[in-house]
Design an enzyme around this catalytic site. Structure first.
Site, PDB file in Angstrom:
ATOM      1  N   GLU A  40      33.340  15.171 -61.066  1.00 30.55           N
ATOM      2  CA  GLU A  40      32.878  15.791 -59.818  1.00 30.55           C
ATOM      3  C   GLU A  40      31.375  16.060 -59.851  1.00 30.55           C
ATOM      4  OE1 GLU A  40      35.323  19.206 -58.980  1.00 30.55           O
ATOM      5  OE2 GLU A  40      37.169  18.059 -59.221  1.00 30.55           O
ATOM      6  N   CYS A  41      30.626  15.116 -60.375  1.00 32.74           N
ATOM      7  CA  CYS A  41      29.182  15.243 -60.554  1.00 32.74           C
ATOM      8  C   CYS A  41      28.469  14.257 -59.626  1.00 32.74           C
ATOM      9  CB  CYS A  41      28.851  14.923 -62.027  1.00 32.74           C
ATOM     10  SG  CYS A  41      27.103  14.888 -62.448  1.00 32.74           S
ATOM     11  N   GLY A  42      27.255  14.570 -59.271  1.00 31.43           N
ATOM     12  CA  GLY A  42      26.457  13.638 -58.477  1.00 31.43           C
ATOM     13  C   GLY A  42      26.227  12.315 -59.186  1.00 31.43           C
ATOM     14  N   THR A  97      28.594  10.876 -61.067  1.00 37.18           N
ATOM     15  CA  THR A  97      29.902  10.267 -61.302  1.00 37.18           C
ATOM     16  C   THR A  97      29.946   8.782 -60.912  1.00 37.18           C
ATOM     17  OG1 THR A  97      31.016  12.388 -61.119  1.00 37.18           O
ATOM     18  CG2 THR A  97      32.378  10.439 -60.778  1.00 37.18           C
TER      19      THR A  97
END
Length: 159
Positions: A34-36, A38
């Site tokens: 759930e990371c930018g 990803t």
């Protein structure tokens, strides 16, 4: 010393000796679903597909230490990676990459290749390139896209 002195639990729950990768070029990445960053899973998978037959291994280590961006359990993480990015490279069980509970592999990696401002890993998708002897040859910032390190991988494969 090299990464071959360490082992880690795979995302399927099996203990895996990193010495099993002896002779391969390895890219170790701390990941999060759930990371930018990803979407880098896509680039990592493309690198793996392009160079696995020449000896590249990519090892993904999910980590939830940065803004709770990997909240799922191993089964959820594995399913997410396969479903959304077709990940076929080796994923490991969730680990800490910094602090008092950091996995020993990441303590070693950050000692061998400290960051610019701090030795610790600062965010998801920090990458470590390992040569065929298990030694760290480079560290890449989270914003470094997988495709931009292709030449370094090719050079390491040719050594």
């Amino acid at each position: 010393m090299s990464i071959y002195h360490f082992s880690a639990k795979t995302i399927m729950g099996e203990e895996k000796a990193l010495s099993d990768y002896n002779g391969n070029v390895i890219l170790i990445v701390n990941t999060a679903s759930e990371c930018g960053f990803t979407p880098q899973f896509e680039g990592l998978q493309k690198l793996y597909e392009a160079y696995k037959d020449r000896g590249l291994e990519i090892l993904g280590f999910p980590c939830n230490q940065f803004n709770n961006q990997e909240p799922g359990d191993d089964k959820e993480i594995s399913s997410f990676c396969e479903r959304n990015y077709g990940v076929t490279f080796q994923m490991f069980s969730k680990v800490d990459v910094k602090g008092e509970h950091a996995h020993p592999l990441f303590i070693y990696l950050t000692k061998e290749a400290p960051g610019m401002l701090t030795k610790q890993i600062k965010w998801n998708f920090t990458k470590f390139l390992i040569n065929k002897n298990g030694e760290v040859i480079n560290r890449y910032a989270p914003q470094t896209k997988p495709e931009s390190i292709k030449q370094d991988i090719k050079n390491a494969l040719n050594d």
